[in-house]
Design a protein around this motif. Sequence first.
Motif, mmCIF file in Angstrom:
data_model
loop_
_atom_site.group_PDB
_atom_site.id
_atom_site.type_symbol
_atom_site.label_atom_id
_atom_site.label_comp_id
_atom_site.label_asym_id
_atom_site.label_seq_id
_atom_site.Cartn_x
_atom_site.Cartn_y
_atom_site.Cartn_z
ATOM 1 N N PHE A 16 0.839 -1.200 0.000
ATOM 2 C CA PHE A 16 0.000 0.000 0.000
ATOM 3 C C PHE A 16 0.876 1.252 0.000
ATOM 4 C CE2 PHE A 16 -3.636 -2.542 1.575
ATOM 5 C CZ PHE A 16 -4.613 -2.048 0.727
ATOM 6 N N ALA A 17 1.904 1.258 0.827
ATOM 7 C CA ALA A 17 2.809 2.406 0.893
ATOM 8 C C ALA A 17 3.536 2.602 -0.441
ATOM 9 C CB ALA A 17 3.813 2.218 2.029
ATOM 10 N N ALA A 18 3.972 1.507 -1.055
ATOM 11 C CA ALA A 18 4.647 1.600 -2.344
ATOM 12 C C ALA A 18 3.710 2.162 -3.414
ATOM 13 C CB ALA A 18 5.172 0.231 -2.763
ATOM 14 N N ALA A 19 2.462 1.730 -3.406
ATOM 15 C CA ALA A 19 1.487 2.245 -4.374
ATOM 16 C C ALA A 19 1.236 3.736 -4.147
ATOM 17 C CB ALA A 19 0.180 1.469 -4.282
ATOM 18 N N PHE A 20 1.134 4.131 -2.890
ATOM 19 C CA PHE A 20 0.922 5.545 -2.573
ATOM 20 C C PHE A 20 2.089 6.375 -3.067
ATOM 21 C CE2 PHE A 20 1.579 9.157 0.236
ATOM 22 C CZ PHE A 20 0.381 9.834 0.060
ATOM 23 N N ILE A 21 3.301 5.938 -2.784
ATOM 24 C CA ILE A 21 4.489 6.674 -3.215
ATOM 25 C C ILE A 21 4.551 6.740 -4.735
ATOM 26 C CG2 ILE A 21 7.014 6.578 -3.287
ATOM 27 C CD1 ILE A 21 6.861 5.511 -0.385
ATOM 28 N N TRP A 22 4.226 5.635 -5.397
ATOM 29 C CA TRP A 22 4.254 5.619 -6.863
ATOM 30 C C TRP A 22 3.276 6.621 -7.451
ATOM 31 C CZ3 TRP A 22 6.949 4.226 -10.932
ATOM 32 C CH2 TRP A 22 6.327 4.239 -12.174
ATOM 33 N N PHE A 23 2.008 6.562 -7.011
ATOM 34 C CA PHE A 23 0.989 7.396 -7.634
ATOM 35 C C PHE A 23 1.059 8.852 -7.196
ATOM 36 C CE2 PHE A 23 -1.044 3.216 -8.225
ATOM 37 C CZ PHE A 23 -1.177 3.268 -9.590
ATOM 38 N N GLU A 24 1.599 9.135 -6.033
ATOM 39 C CA GLU A 24 1.662 10.517 -5.567
ATOM 40 C C GLU A 24 2.949 11.229 -5.946
ATOM 41 O OE1 GLU A 24 -0.631 12.491 -4.092
ATOM 42 O OE2 GLU A 24 -2.005 10.852 -4.542
ATOM 43 N N TYR A 25 4.047 10.517 -6.057
ATOM 44 C CA TYR A 25 5.327 11.180 -6.272
ATOM 45 C C TYR A 25 6.038 10.753 -7.559
ATOM 46 C CZ TYR A 25 4.554 12.466 -1.446
ATOM 47 O OH TYR A 25 3.999 12.949 -0.306
ATOM 48 N N ILE A 26 6.275 9.476 -7.712
ATOM 49 C CA ILE A 26 7.093 9.011 -8.831
ATOM 50 C C ILE A 26 6.399 9.253 -10.167
ATOM 51 C CG2 ILE A 26 8.182 6.983 -9.870
ATOM 52 C CD1 ILE A 26 8.634 5.954 -7.016
ATOM 53 N N GLU A 27 5.103 8.991 -10.234
ATOM 54 C CA GLU A 27 4.381 9.205 -11.489
ATOM 55 C C GLU A 27 4.413 10.673 -11.889
ATOM 56 O OE1 GLU A 27 -0.010 8.605 -11.884
ATOM 57 O OE2 GLU A 27 0.670 6.881 -13.027
ATOM 58 N N LYS A 28 4.328 11.574 -10.924
ATOM 59 C CA LYS A 28 4.393 13.006 -11.228
ATOM 60 C C LYS A 28 5.802 13.414 -11.639
ATOM 61 C CE LYS A 28 0.542 14.164 -8.311
ATOM 62 N NZ LYS A 28 0.079 14.746 -7.067
ATOM 63 N N MET A 29 6.816 12.810 -11.013
ATOM 64 C CA MET A 29 8.193 13.123 -11.393
ATOM 65 C C MET A 29 8.479 12.689 -12.823
ATOM 66 S SD MET A 29 10.331 12.270 -7.894
ATOM 67 C CE MET A 29 11.471 11.340 -8.822
ATOM 68 N N LEU A 30 7.903 11.580 -13.243
ATOM 69 C CA LEU A 30 8.110 11.079 -14.595
ATOM 70 C C LEU A 30 7.227 11.794 -15.622
ATOM 71 C CD1 LEU A 30 8.308 7.243 -13.874
ATOM 72 C CD2 LEU A 30 10.197 8.824 -14.296
ATOM 73 N N GLY A 31 6.253 12.557 -15.151
ATOM 74 C CA GLY A 31 5.382 13.303 -16.042
ATOM 75 C C GLY A 31 4.263 12.478 -16.638
ATOM 76 N N ARG A 32 3.998 11.311 -16.090
ATOM 77 C CA ARG A 32 2.968 10.443 -16.673
ATOM 78 C C ARG A 32 1.574 11.023 -16.496
ATOM 79 N NH1 ARG A 32 3.373 4.330 -15.689
ATOM 80 N NH2 ARG A 32 1.834 4.532 -17.307
ATOM 81 N N ASP A 33 1.332 11.754 -15.400
ATOM 82 C CA ASP A 33 0.010 12.315 -15.186
ATOM 83 C C ASP A 33 -0.288 13.418 -16.199
ATOM 84 O OD1 ASP A 33 1.979 13.894 -14.024
ATOM 85 O OD2 ASP A 33 0.643 14.676 -12.468
ATOM 86 N N LYS A 34 0.688 14.249 -16.508
ATOM 87 C CA LYS A 34 0.499 15.317 -17.489
ATOM 88 C C LYS A 34 0.391 14.749 -18.906
ATOM 89 C CE LYS A 34 2.101 18.932 -14.795
ATOM 90 N NZ LYS A 34 1.147 19.743 -14.210
ATOM 91 N N ARG A 35 1.160 13.715 -19.185
ATOM 92 C CA ARG A 35 1.120 13.089 -20.506
ATOM 93 C C ARG A 35 -0.265 12.501 -20.758
ATOM 94 N NH1 ARG A 35 4.984 8.750 -20.443
ATOM 95 N NH2 ARG A 35 6.386 10.398 -19.817
ATOM 96 N N ARG A 36 -0.838 11.873 -19.747
ATOM 97 C CA ARG A 36 -2.171 11.283 -19.899
ATOM 98 C C ARG A 36 -3.208 12.380 -20.134
ATOM 99 N NH1 ARG A 36 -2.973 8.634 -15.030
ATOM 100 N NH2 ARG A 36 -1.410 7.155 -15.725
ATOM 101 N N ALA A 37 -3.120 13.480 -19.393
ATOM 102 C CA ALA A 37 -4.057 14.589 -19.580
ATOM 103 C C ALA A 37 -3.879 15.207 -20.966
ATOM 104 C CB ALA A 37 -3.854 15.632 -18.499
ATOM 105 N N HIS A 38 -2.651 15.317 -21.415
ATOM 106 C CA HIS A 38 -2.384 15.873 -22.743
ATOM 107 C C HIS A 38 -2.965 14.967 -23.833
ATOM 108 C CE1 HIS A 38 -0.398 17.933 -25.996
ATOM 109 N NE2 HIS A 38 0.160 16.801 -26.382
ATOM 110 N N ASP A 39 -2.804 13.677 -23.684
ATOM 111 C CA ASP A 39 -3.346 12.735 -24.667
ATOM 112 C C ASP A 39 -4.868 12.822 -24.732
ATOM 113 O OD1 ASP A 39 -0.799 11.910 -25.264
ATOM 114 O OD2 ASP A 39 -0.911 10.085 -24.045
ATOM 115 N N GLU A 40 -5.513 12.979 -23.574
ATOM 116 C CA GLU A 40 -6.976 13.091 -23.549
ATOM 117 C C GLU A 40 -7.438 14.377 -24.223
ATOM 118 O OE1 GLU A 40 -8.013 12.732 -19.456
ATOM 119 O OE2 GLU A 40 -7.578 10.581 -19.401
#
Length: 73
Positions: free
Chosen positions: A33-57
Amino acid sequence: MLLIVLIVGLSALRFFEIGPFATLSWWWIGALFAAAFIWFEYIEKMLGRDKRRAHDESEQARRKRVSSTFKKK
């Protein structure tokens, strides 16, 4: 997403005490659970995956608007 499926599956197996997962410590599941939280809150944002998904939409919505505009003529 695979991490979440793993967490849900292990939680269910541990809760219903199925097979070797009956003796699995809840700390392992909590660590996932902690690993998932860290991934979705920090690492995904550092990699820019959240912005890329919004841009694609937004790009897909733009293409749909353009195609519907030109098909009306």
